[in-house]
Write a protein that holds these residues in place. Structure first.
Motif: not given
Length: 339
Positions: A240-257
């Motif tokens: 909110e105050h320093h423009g640092v993105p919330w840590p995140h990661r990518k997943l395959r957008n599939r039900p099994d994954s």
């Protein structure tokens, strides 16, 4: 003027202070006592910790201080003293009103204090904080312990070998009357019983004396919960105050994954926080351990997964196992279930 004013140098204050310190933020921690970790210098009264996880994030492993299954509380105090050394802490500074200090953000980390329930005559009883810890003080005495939590059973275990009898009750106590050297206690469903000692061990409640609408609060029922709360608050402030993105990661957008990841993650999510999964085309973004106020995408707690679209609740699934989750995602993503 300071950017972050942290009040309290217990586990919560030290943990958020560590995050601010490593991020290079302008902060100061104010502590009323002359040393950190004042709570653990007094509690638990019998100086033995539960098998809780007593280490802080990114700190020195607690195993270097004690390898006992039930560590001594003084080992935790030494750990917290070492953890506090590099931080900016001003000791001997009691705060009566945070508004007296010029700070952009106030963080309350002042911990808890013993809770005394509102029972007629409770003022005649000893408390967990004041009762003697020498078991011989209770030799051949009838002792009532009010409480059903950790402090109550810790106290009962300490005096069981010397006391004539020990009773522990929860919320059933209706009133306490002092008659000479005896206590006459009315207990719901039992009637009136007589005791030589009554000890109130009703747990702890967060100290709200410095609460204010614009302050951030760190709390939790264990050090593990506190450190997760502190990390979530720090990530929120950074975003909110320093423009640092919330840590995140990518997943395959599939039900099994998605189902495989959520089934594994759900067991690790602390109470009061949630993983948030936001589908974006062929991928989905997983933000871990966010405040549960997030209402977009799939919000995953330790007990359920909720699907939101623009803050509107679409569906809920309570079975956080791989196959039920896979069917849930298939329905919500409107794609075939992958066998």
């Amino acid at each position: 003027m300071v950017e972050y004013l942290v009040i309290g140098a217990g586990p919560a204050g030290l943990q958020i202070g560590s995050f601010l310190h490593r991020a290079g933020r302008d902060y100061v921690i104010l502590e009323a006592e002359s040393e950190p970790a004042s709570f653990f210098r007094e509690f638990p009264r019998h100086r033995v910790l539960a098998t809780d996880d007593n280490s802080l994030f990114d700190g020195v492993p607690f195993g270097r201080y004690s390898k006992r299954a039930f560590p001594d509380a003084d080992d935790l105090v030494r750990y917290l003293e070492d953890f506090a050394r590099p931080l900016h802490i001003r000791y001997g500074t009691r705060v009566s009103d945070p508004a007296e200090y010029r700070a952009r953000h106030v963080i309350l980390a002042i911990g808890k204090k013993p809770h005394v329930p509102s029972i007629p005559g409770i003022e005649h009883a000893d408390t967990y904080a004041s009762a003697g810890t020498d078991p011989t003080l209770y030799a051949r005495k009838r002792v009532l312990i009010i409480g059903r939590g950790r402090s109550a059973f810790e106290t009962a275990d300490n005096i069981a070998a010397t006391a004539r009898l020990t009773h522990t009750v929860g919320r059933a106590v209706q009133r306490i009357v002092k008659q000479g050297n005896e206590f006459v206690v009315a207990i719901d469903g039992t009637g009136e019983l007589r005791y030589d000692k009554v000890i109130v061990c009703a747990g702890f409640r967060r100290d709200t004396s410095l609460d204010r609408p614009d302050a951030h609060v760190i709390t939790g029922d264990s050090i593990k919960a506190i450190r997760h709360s502190a990390r979530a608050l720090h990530r929120t402030l950074e975003a909110e105050h320093h423009g640092v993105p919330w840590p995140h990661r990518k997943l395959r957008n599939r039900p099994d994954s998605l189902a495989a990841t959520i089934a594994s993650r759900a067991r690790q999510i602390p109470e009061g926080l949630a993983d948030v999964v936001v589908p974006q085309g062929q991928h989905a973004i997983l933000y871990d351990e966010m405040p549960t106020t997030e209402r977009n995408g799939f919000v995953v707690t330790s007990t359920q997964i909720s699907h939101y679209r623009k803050n509107e609740l679409i569906a809920v699934e309570h079975r956080l196992h791989r196959k039920p989750l896979e069917r849930f995602f298939s329905q919500q993503l409107a794609v075939p279930c992958i066998s």
